[in-house]
Design an enzyme around this catalytic site. Sequence first.
Site, PDB file in Angstrom:
ATOM      1  N   THR A  36       0.836  -1.203   0.000  1.00  0.00           N
ATOM      2  CA  THR A  36       0.000   0.000   0.000  1.00  0.00           C
ATOM      3  C   THR A  36       0.870   1.252   0.000  1.00  0.00           C
ATOM      4  O   THR A  36       0.580   2.218  -0.720  1.00  0.00           O
ATOM      5  CB  THR A  36      -0.933   0.002   1.222  1.00  0.00           C
ATOM      6  OG1 THR A  36      -1.685  -1.199   1.252  1.00  0.00           O
ATOM      7  CG2 THR A  36      -1.894   1.187   1.164  1.00  0.00           C
ATOM      8  N   ARG A  63       5.950 -10.541   8.018  1.00  0.00           N
ATOM      9  CA  ARG A  63       4.957 -11.108   8.938  1.00  0.00           C
ATOM     10  C   ARG A  63       4.712 -10.191  10.132  1.00  0.00           C
ATOM     11  O   ARG A  63       3.615 -10.206  10.707  1.00  0.00           O
ATOM     12  CB  ARG A  63       5.419 -12.480   9.439  1.00  0.00           C
ATOM     13  CG  ARG A  63       5.198 -13.618   8.444  1.00  0.00           C
ATOM     14  CD  ARG A  63       5.503 -14.955   9.091  1.00  0.00           C
ATOM     15  NE  ARG A  63       4.985 -16.064   8.303  1.00  0.00           N
ATOM     16  CZ  ARG A  63       4.806 -17.294   8.770  1.00  0.00           C
ATOM     17  NH1 ARG A  63       5.086 -17.561  10.035  1.00  0.00           N
ATOM     18  NH2 ARG A  63       4.337 -18.250   7.996  1.00  0.00           N
ATOM     19  N   VAL A  64       5.714  -9.433  10.512  1.00  0.00           N
ATOM     20  CA  VAL A  64       5.556  -8.498  11.637  1.00  0.00           C
ATOM     21  C   VAL A  64       5.887  -7.094  11.149  1.00  0.00           C
ATOM     22  O   VAL A  64       7.011  -6.818  10.742  1.00  0.00           O
ATOM     23  CB  VAL A  64       6.475  -8.870  12.821  1.00  0.00           C
ATOM     24  CG1 VAL A  64       6.338  -7.838  13.940  1.00  0.00           C
ATOM     25  CG2 VAL A  64       6.141 -10.266  13.337  1.00  0.00           C
ATOM     26  N   LYS A  65       4.891  -6.231  11.178  1.00  0.00           N
ATOM     27  CA  LYS A  65       5.128  -4.831  10.814  1.00  0.00           C
ATOM     28  C   LYS A  65       4.223  -3.872  11.585  1.00  0.00           C
ATOM     29  O   LYS A  65       4.628  -2.778  11.937  1.00  0.00           O
ATOM     30  CB  LYS A  65       4.972  -4.611   9.300  1.00  0.00           C
ATOM     31  CG  LYS A  65       3.789  -5.264   8.637  1.00  0.00           C
ATOM     32  CD  LYS A  65       3.847  -5.038   7.131  1.00  0.00           C
ATOM     33  CE  LYS A  65       2.723  -5.730   6.385  1.00  0.00           C
ATOM     34  NZ  LYS A  65       3.026  -7.151   6.149  1.00  0.00           N
ATOM     35  N   LYS A 137     -13.093  -1.787  18.340  1.00  0.00           N
ATOM     36  CA  LYS A 137     -13.367  -1.688  19.779  1.00  0.00           C
ATOM     37  C   LYS A 137     -13.410  -0.227  20.204  1.00  0.00           C
ATOM     38  O   LYS A 137     -14.250   0.164  21.030  1.00  0.00           O
ATOM     39  CB  LYS A 137     -12.283  -2.428  20.563  1.00  0.00           C
ATOM     40  CG  LYS A 137     -12.409  -2.245  22.079  1.00  0.00           C
ATOM     41  CD  LYS A 137     -11.367  -3.038  22.833  1.00  0.00           C
ATOM     42  CE  LYS A 137     -11.498  -2.802  24.335  1.00  0.00           C
ATOM     43  NZ  LYS A 137     -10.582  -3.643  25.127  1.00  0.00           N
ATOM     44  N   ARG A 215     -38.024  -9.792  -1.388  1.00  0.00           N
ATOM     45  CA  ARG A 215     -39.315  -9.138  -1.119  1.00  0.00           C
ATOM     46  C   ARG A 215     -39.977  -9.713   0.125  1.00  0.00           C
ATOM     47  O   ARG A 215     -40.518  -9.001   0.938  1.00  0.00           O
ATOM     48  CB  ARG A 215     -40.243  -9.309  -2.321  1.00  0.00           C
ATOM     49  CG  ARG A 215     -39.885  -8.448  -3.523  1.00  0.00           C
ATOM     50  CD  ARG A 215     -40.860  -8.687  -4.655  1.00  0.00           C
ATOM     51  NE  ARG A 215     -42.235  -8.355  -4.264  1.00  0.00           N
ATOM     52  CZ  ARG A 215     -43.321  -8.810  -4.906  1.00  0.00           C
ATOM     53  NH1 ARG A 215     -43.175  -9.638  -5.929  1.00  0.00           N
ATOM     54  NH2 ARG A 215     -44.522  -8.451  -4.517  1.00  0.00           N
ATOM     55  N   TYR A 216     -39.920 -11.031   0.252  1.00  0.00           N
ATOM     56  CA  TYR A 216     -40.398 -11.712   1.448  1.00  0.00           C
ATOM     57  C   TYR A 216     -39.962 -13.167   1.347  1.00  0.00           C
ATOM     58  O   TYR A 216     -39.333 -13.584   0.376  1.00  0.00           O
ATOM     59  CB  TYR A 216     -41.919 -11.608   1.616  1.00  0.00           C
ATOM     60  CG  TYR A 216     -42.751 -11.987   0.410  1.00  0.00           C
ATOM     61  CD1 TYR A 216     -43.010 -13.320   0.098  1.00  0.00           C
ATOM     62  CD2 TYR A 216     -43.304 -11.002  -0.411  1.00  0.00           C
ATOM     63  CE1 TYR A 216     -43.771 -13.660  -0.995  1.00  0.00           C
ATOM     64  CE2 TYR A 216     -44.073 -11.341  -1.513  1.00  0.00           C
ATOM     65  CZ  TYR A 216     -44.315 -12.669  -1.795  1.00  0.00           C
ATOM     66  OH  TYR A 216     -45.073 -13.018  -2.883  1.00  0.00           O
ATOM     67  N   HIS A 278     -42.851 -26.465  -6.094  1.00  0.00           N
ATOM     68  CA  HIS A 278     -42.718 -26.589  -4.642  1.00  0.00           C
ATOM     69  C   HIS A 278     -41.681 -27.654  -4.270  1.00  0.00           C
ATOM     70  O   HIS A 278     -41.919 -28.487  -3.391  1.00  0.00           O
ATOM     71  CB  HIS A 278     -44.065 -26.886  -3.993  1.00  0.00           C
ATOM     72  CG  HIS A 278     -45.126 -25.866  -4.309  1.00  0.00           C
ATOM     73  ND1 HIS A 278     -44.923 -24.512  -4.138  1.00  0.00           N
ATOM     74  CD2 HIS A 278     -46.383 -26.004  -4.818  1.00  0.00           C
ATOM     75  CE1 HIS A 278     -46.018 -23.860  -4.508  1.00  0.00           C
ATOM     76  NE2 HIS A 278     -46.904 -24.731  -4.930  1.00  0.00           N
ATOM     77  N   ARG A 438     -46.883 -45.043   2.423  1.00  0.00           N
ATOM     78  CA  ARG A 438     -46.377 -45.406   1.094  1.00  0.00           C
ATOM     79  C   ARG A 438     -47.485 -45.903   0.174  1.00  0.00           C
ATOM     80  O   ARG A 438     -47.433 -45.720  -1.044  1.00  0.00           O
ATOM     81  CB  ARG A 438     -45.281 -46.471   1.252  1.00  0.00           C
ATOM     82  CG  ARG A 438     -44.336 -46.551   0.075  1.00  0.00           C
ATOM     83  CD  ARG A 438     -43.031 -47.179   0.479  1.00  0.00           C
ATOM     84  NE  ARG A 438     -42.356 -46.423   1.518  1.00  0.00           N
ATOM     85  CZ  ARG A 438     -41.652 -45.311   1.295  1.00  0.00           C
ATOM     86  NH1 ARG A 438     -41.515 -44.849   0.071  1.00  0.00           N
ATOM     87  NH2 ARG A 438     -41.087 -44.675   2.287  1.00  0.00           N
TER      88      ARG A 438
END
Length: 514
Positions: A36, A63-65, A137, A215-216, A278, A438
Site C-alpha cells: 500500500t 509477517r511483523v510490521k 473496539k 421481497r419476502y 414446490h 407409502r
Amino acid sequence: MTRLALLSASDKTGIVDLAKVLTTEFDFDIISSGGTARTLTEAGIPVTKVSDYTGFPEILGGRVKTLQPRIHGGLLARTDNADDQKDLADNDIRPIDLVVVNLYPFEQTIAKPGATLPDAIENIDIGGPTMLRSAAKNHAYVTVLCDPAQYDGYLNELRVNKGQSSLDFRAACARQVFWHTATYDQAIATYLTEQAGDVTSGRFAMGGTQKQTLRYGENPHQPAVWYQTGSQPSGWAAAEKLQGKDLSYNNLVDLEAARRIIAEFPSENGPAAAVLKHTNPCGVAIGASMASTYKRAFEADNVSAFGGIVALNQPIDVETAESLTQTFLECVVAPGCVAEAREVLAKKKNLRVLVLPDLVSGPSQTIRAIAGGFLTQSSDDFQEDVSQWKMVTERQPSAAELTEMLFAWRVAKHVKSNAIVVTNENTTVGIGAGQMNRVGAAKIALEQAAEKAVGATLASDGFFPFDDSVRTAAAAGIQAIVQPGGSIRDEESIKAANELGVVMAFTGTRHFLH
C-alpha cells in the site's frame, strides 16, 4: 490539527483516490505499510512507512510490521481520557483517527487450482485483523473501514459533518468489522479442519455476506434475505440472470431443488429436463434432443407444470426456447443459452432465465435450524452403482429395464418422502410425493400414470413394509420395481413379485427427503 490515517489494504481498489482526498481536502497525514505504501508513493501521495513511524523495521518477511505499541496505542487511546492522553504523550504516540484495512485474500487463495496448505497459511492475516479489531473496539473515537465500498460513504460523512464522522457511522463500521473478521476466521477454521479431516472438533460455523434483501420469504409476512457464502460468488450467486423479475425466496429454494435433480444427469450423457413445483418434480425426462426431452418432461404433468421451475442440463436452443414460451413458467435455468434463443425467450419478459454453467457443484453439507440449535448432514450425493444392487426376483431385468430402473431411482431420490415414482421410456408418468404412508403415495402415482403404467417401472424411496404395494403396482401394469429393501417382510414382497412376474431390485440404500 493534522490527523493521522493508517492505510494498509490488500485490495487496492479505490485506495489512491481515497488517499488523495484525505491529504488534499481534509489535511490527513498517512502512514502505510508494504504494498500500500508503494502504491501511494507511486501515485505521488505523501506517505510515511509504518517502519519509519514506529522506528522498528518490518521483520520475518513482512509477517511483523504493525504489531507494535506505537500503532495499537494510537488505535486504542481514548481522546477524553487523561491517563490515555498522558501515555500517548510520554511515548510519543499520535492518536490514529482513521484505519483503512482489508485482509490477505485467504478465500481467494484456497479457491485457486492447486492451492497448497503452505499457500493458505501464508495468506492468514495477523496484523490486519488485529488492527481492525482494535479500531472497531475503540469506534467511539476511531473510524475503521474494511471494504472499499465504504470509502465514498466516509468521505460524504466528512463533508457533511465539518470534517468529522458521526458516532452512528463509526458504530456501523465497527459492526461490519466484527462480522468481517468473524467470517474470515470461520473460513480459516473450516479450511484447516477439512484439510485435517477432523470430524471431532466439536465446532461448526457458517458466515455469509448479504447479497440481496428479498421481497419476502415463503409468505408475504416473512422477511427474508439472501446471503452469499465465501468471498468469490459461486452457485446461484454466480448465475447470470438473462431476463425477468428479481428472484424470490421460493424461486431460489425451487431452483436449488431443480439443480440437485438435474445434477443426476451429466450433460455428456445426453439431454435431460426437469420441471418442478414446490421443490418436487412434476416431470423429468432424458432423451435425444433438448427440445423433445423438455416437451416430454412438461407433458408428464402439464397441469402441475404451470408456474413451475425448469432445469435443463444442456444449453437452451431455439426450438427449446419456443416451447418454454408456450406456458407460464417462473424460472428456467440451463448451463447456457444461444443468442437466437435469448431473442425468443425475451417475448416472455417476466420469465426469469438464468445461466449457471456449473449445475453439478453444490454444498457438501445441508443445514437445518431447530429450536435451540441446528442440524448438519452431508449432502445426499451418493453415486449409484447398479452392479451393487441385488436382483431379488426370479425374473432378471433386461439392459433396457435396468436403465429405466436407474432413471426412476435417481428421480425418486429428489421427491419428498414418502415418495413413489413411476417412469416409462425414461420419462416420469406418475409421482406420489410427501404422503404419510407409502400406499397412499403409490396410489397417487399409479392413478396419475393411468394406462402409461402398463410396462412401466416403479421406484420407492423407502422399503415396502408389506406386499400390498407390489400387488397394487402389478395390477396397474408395472413390470419392474426398485426399492431399498431392508424390511422384516422383504420375503413377502419378493414372493409377490415372483408370483406376478415383476422384476424387483434392492438398492441397499434409501433416499428419504424430509
